[in-house]
Design a protein around this motif. Structure first.
Motif, mmCIF file in Angstrom:
data_model
loop_
_atom_site.group_PDB
_atom_site.id
_atom_site.type_symbol
_atom_site.label_atom_id
_atom_site.label_comp_id
_atom_site.label_asym_id
_atom_site.label_seq_id
_atom_site.Cartn_x
_atom_site.Cartn_y
_atom_site.Cartn_z
ATOM 1 N N ALA A 185 0.824 -1.209 0.000
ATOM 2 C CA ALA A 185 0.000 0.000 0.000
ATOM 3 C C ALA A 185 0.853 1.252 0.000
ATOM 4 C CB ALA A 185 -0.984 0.005 1.167
ATOM 5 N N SER A 190 2.518 4.806 -0.995
ATOM 6 C CA SER A 190 1.877 6.080 -1.324
ATOM 7 C C SER A 190 2.412 6.647 -2.629
ATOM 8 C CB SER A 190 2.091 7.087 -0.192
ATOM 9 O OG SER A 190 1.471 6.617 0.968
ATOM 10 N N ARG A 240 -0.555 16.422 -2.578
ATOM 11 C CA ARG A 240 -1.359 16.134 -1.400
ATOM 12 C C ARG A 240 -2.779 15.818 -1.823
ATOM 13 N NH1 ARG A 240 1.637 17.776 3.025
ATOM 14 N NH2 ARG A 240 -0.107 17.603 4.473
ATOM 15 N N GLN A 262 -6.289 14.869 0.068
ATOM 16 C CA GLN A 262 -6.901 14.902 1.402
ATOM 17 C C GLN A 262 -5.835 15.067 2.484
ATOM 18 O OE1 GLN A 262 -9.350 11.398 1.654
ATOM 19 N NE2 GLN A 262 -10.876 12.289 0.280
ATOM 20 N N ILE A 289 -2.871 14.207 2.588
ATOM 21 C CA ILE A 289 -1.855 13.169 2.745
ATOM 22 C C ILE A 289 -0.903 13.279 1.559
ATOM 23 C CG2 ILE A 289 -1.452 10.673 2.949
ATOM 24 C CD1 ILE A 289 -4.571 10.632 3.680
ATOM 25 N N PHE A 321 1.558 12.220 -1.406
ATOM 26 C CA PHE A 321 1.809 11.058 -2.271
ATOM 27 C C PHE A 321 2.956 11.406 -3.190
ATOM 28 C CE2 PHE A 321 -2.485 10.379 -0.874
ATOM 29 C CZ PHE A 321 -2.658 8.992 -0.853
ATOM 30 N N THR A 326 -3.759 1.187 -1.418
ATOM 31 C CA THR A 326 -3.457 2.537 -0.945
ATOM 32 C C THR A 326 -4.725 3.360 -0.873
ATOM 33 O OG1 THR A 326 -1.378 2.308 -2.133
ATOM 34 C CG2 THR A 326 -1.913 4.504 -1.312
ATOM 35 N N GLN A 331 -6.844 2.262 2.024
ATOM 36 C CA GLN A 331 -6.336 2.599 3.358
ATOM 37 C C GLN A 331 -6.273 4.096 3.601
ATOM 38 O OE1 GLN A 331 -2.637 0.590 4.215
ATOM 39 N NE2 GLN A 331 -3.502 -1.390 3.549
ATOM 40 N N LYS A 332 -5.953 4.877 2.526
ATOM 41 C CA LYS A 332 -5.653 6.284 2.788
ATOM 42 C C LYS A 332 -6.705 7.262 2.271
ATOM 43 C CE LYS A 332 -0.842 5.502 3.435
ATOM 44 N NZ LYS A 332 0.495 5.451 2.846
ATOM 45 N N ILE A 333 -7.449 6.878 1.263
ATOM 46 C CA ILE A 333 -8.407 7.836 0.681
ATOM 47 C C ILE A 333 -9.835 7.475 1.059
ATOM 48 C CG2 ILE A 333 -9.293 8.870 -1.462
ATOM 49 C CD1 ILE A 333 -6.424 9.611 -1.110
ATOM 50 N N GLY A 342 -11.927 4.373 2.796
ATOM 51 C CA GLY A 342 -12.059 3.082 3.422
ATOM 52 C C GLY A 342 -13.401 2.459 3.109
#
Lengths: 405, 239
Positions: A148, A150, A174, A176, A178, A180, A208, A211-213, A215
């Motif tokens: 996963a 980024s 970026r 949200q 986070i 990448f 990815t 988990q990150k954007i 769920g």
């Protein structure tokens, strides 16, 4: 002998320039309309073909949820197809590879730039399945999928909007809030079938995204699955195999309906192509009405001409013209008028369609069939609309014709 | 010099059948012979059968019965196509209203009969030019009929009638549309052509015009009423 008839016919029709021109106008407009409509139809078909090709050929699409349940249409999209389902399909005979994806709309930020984009979580094989190519950098790998990572790969629109002329590789975007890492960019595909921008896209590993954007309660479930088959004529058999496999994996009883839907892209392409073909046929049919009107115009003009030239016909016959000759001359006159009209119509039709293509930035094909068709139409229209007047001229009694005032 | 018969009609009859079973006998047995080099005037009142006789002699119409030998060939039973061929090769027509093609050049008009004989365009033009010279219209090849006077137009028509070296010239009221001075001119021209050995059949109702001919055939009520010298006939009339 034929060149003599031809030159007589030519002199006769050019003697009445205005009338001849107006008559050719009818055929000209008809042929131009047909040529234009056929060009429009073919261009539409080409656009459809290209769009489908950009979606990839030899493809089966697996969608979660049933299309019908007990004969009733049900809402699709209930998550039923998992990553594991898609991976196991990969083991089936005649399947080249599979892929799957899920999407989410996100806001991408780089420096001061901000852009709304479609984030797609997928697998490295999606490049192959979706007919994408890497422009710069690299695609993420199976390992990145497992870990996963980024990493993101950007579509051309995103590159343009966020980076302008800057090289995005190695930069951080970026999503949200986070960060990448941009590891690659995609070659542009242009607008899709519905005119949507296919290049406004960010690809990242499926895991990815989950988990990150975005769920999900069942993070293993996919929104769409792709099955690439090794040849077009295997599509149906593979479709059967995939159905059996998924039913088995989902523990469905014989009485139960499928809880997934498989679409054969090739079939869809065929259907849309058929629609495109009938569309061009319809357009051509409508355009040919003006050809019929033009043809009636020629017949009318030839009938007037025969009446007006009654004395001339009588004189020619008295001076030894055989009936055959008189008939052929009038027929050739009518064919010449129709032919000139067709030629002008062809030129105008092709020119207009090319100008239209230039304006709408579409390549408009010039088919040899259009040319052959319009010339055959010219001869047929000429003969059909000239035959009756020519026979009338042939049958004139020279004595009456000479006396005609 | 033994003279050759170019026209021989024997007991020529023509009946028109009208709708409703009615019929009209227009020619009731006409017979005569015309030798090569003759200048014959055919006269008659309207309705006498003069026009029908002319059309038959001109191979535009077929008789109901009787025979018509033109240049030794029986033509009363020929098909339309064969008649067209005979007209094109052995006859020359001169009409009252000239019947020139108004949109075509003088040379095109003169060479028109050659068009149907399979002769090349260049040869047609050469022969038309030569013929125009003969009728006194050299240099007018590329004009159109409207640029010429009536008398000149009729001379163009005569040139057209002569171009295929016909056995007979058939002139149907050739001076009907011309003033008297031009009429004299045209008739004198016909006389000079006749002196060169060309056979001329002239249809007219004007005695003045008929006077230019040597022989007169007078048709009345479908039969030959008089056949002989023009002079004798005219003298008899004036007594």
């Amino acid at each position: 002998m034929f060149n003599l008839i031809f030159s007589e016919a030519w002199i006769s029709i050019t003697a009445y320039k205005m009338r001849t021109f107006l008559t050719t106008l009818g055929i000209m407009i008809g042929v131009a309309a047909v040529v234009l409509m056929v060009a429009v139809g073919q261009t539409v078909q080409n656009v459809i073909d290209e769009s489908f090709e950009s979606m990839g050929g030899n493809l089966l699409i697996v969608l979660p949820g049933a299309s019908t349940s007990g004969g009733v249409r049900t809402a699709m999209g209930r998550p039923t197809v998992s990553r594991q389902d898609m991976d196991s399909i990969k083991e089936l005979k005649d399947v080249l590879t599979t892929s799957y994806a899920t999407q989410s709309g996100v806001q991408a930020v780089y420096g001061k730039n901000n852009w709304s984009v479609n984030a797609m979580g997928t697998t490295p094989d999606y490049l192959d399945v979706g007919n994408w190519e890497i422009d710069r950098g690299i695609m993420f790998t199976e390992r990145d999928l497992k870990s996963a990572a980024s990493y993101v790969v950007l579509g051309q629109t995103v590159v343009d909007e966020l980076f302008g002329f800057e090289d995005p590789i190695g930069k951080s975007v970026r999503l949200q809030n986070i960060p990448f890492l941009v590891i690659g960019t995609l070659k542009s595909k242009g607008p899709g079938l519905t005119g949507d921008d296919q290049d406004n896209l960010i690809m990242m590993p499926f895991s990815t995204l989950r988990q990150k954007i975005r769920g999900a309660r069942q993070p293993q479930m996919v929104s769409i699955g792709f099955v690439k088959v090794n040849s077009e004529n295997k599509l149906d058999t593979v479709l059967q195999r995939v159905t059996y496999l998924l039913r088995a994996r989902h523990h469905l009883k014989d009485t139960e309906d499928d809880d997934f839907t498989i679409r054969n892209m090739a079939e869809l392409v065929e259907q849309v192509k058929k629609v495109g073909f009938y569309l061009s046929l319809l357009l051509a049919a409508i355009a040919s009405i003006s050809l019929i009107v033009g043809s009636i115009g020629i017949m009318n003009m030839m009938l007037v001409s025969v009446t007006e030239r009654t004395r001339e016909i009588g004189t020619r016959k008295a001076l030894g013209a055989p009936n055959r000759w008189i008939m052929i001359q009038f027929l050739v006159e009518s064919i010449l008028i129709s032919f000139m009209g067709s030629l002008m119509g062809l030129v105008i039709g092709i020119t207009t369609s090319q100008i239209g293509g230039y304006i709408f930035e579409k390549e408009v094909p010039i088919s040899i069939w259009t040319v052959i068709l319009s010339f055959s139409v010219a001869v047929i229209v000429g003969v059909v609309s000239g035959l009756f007047p020519a026979i009338k001229a042939m049958k004139l009694d020279p004595i009456d014709a000479l006396r005609y005032q | 010099m033994p003279q050759k018969t170019v026209v021989e009609v024997n007991n020529l009859k023509k009946t028109y059948y009208m709708p409703g079973g009615m019929s009209q006998n227009v020619l009731k047995g006409v017979s005569f012979q015309i030798e090569e080099g003759e200048f014959v005037a055919i006269m008659g009142h309207s309705g006498s059968g003069k026009s029908t006789l002319m059309n038959t002699l001109g191979c535009l119409d077929r008789p109901t019965s009787g025979t018509y030998l033109l240049d030794g060939k029986e033509i009363s039973k020929l098909s339309d196509e064969e008649l067209a061929l005979v007209r094109g090769r052995t006859l020359g027509f001169v009409f009252q209203n000239f019947n020139l093609l108004m949109k075509r050049t003088i040379a095109d008009n003169v060479s028109l009969p050659l068009l149907y004989q399979g002769i090349s365009k260049t040869q047609m033009y050469t022969r038309a030019k030569a013929m125009l010279e003969k009728v006194g219209l050299a240099g007018y090849e590329n004009r159109i009929p409207n640029q010429l006077s009536g008398g000149m137009q009729q001379r163009v028509a005569i040139a057209r009638a002569l171009i295929n070296n016909p056995k007979i010239i058939l002139a149907d009221e050739p001076t009907g549309n011309l003033d008297s001075q031009t009429s004299d001119e045209i008739m004198t021209f016909f006389q000079s052509l006749n002196k060169q050995g060309i056979t001329i059949i002239l249809v007219t109702h004007e005695p003045d015009v008929a006077m230019y001919a040597k022989r007169l055939i007078r048709i009345a009520d479908g039969v030959v009423e008089y056949d002989g010298s023009v002079k004798e006939y005219m003298e008899r009339q004036h007594v």
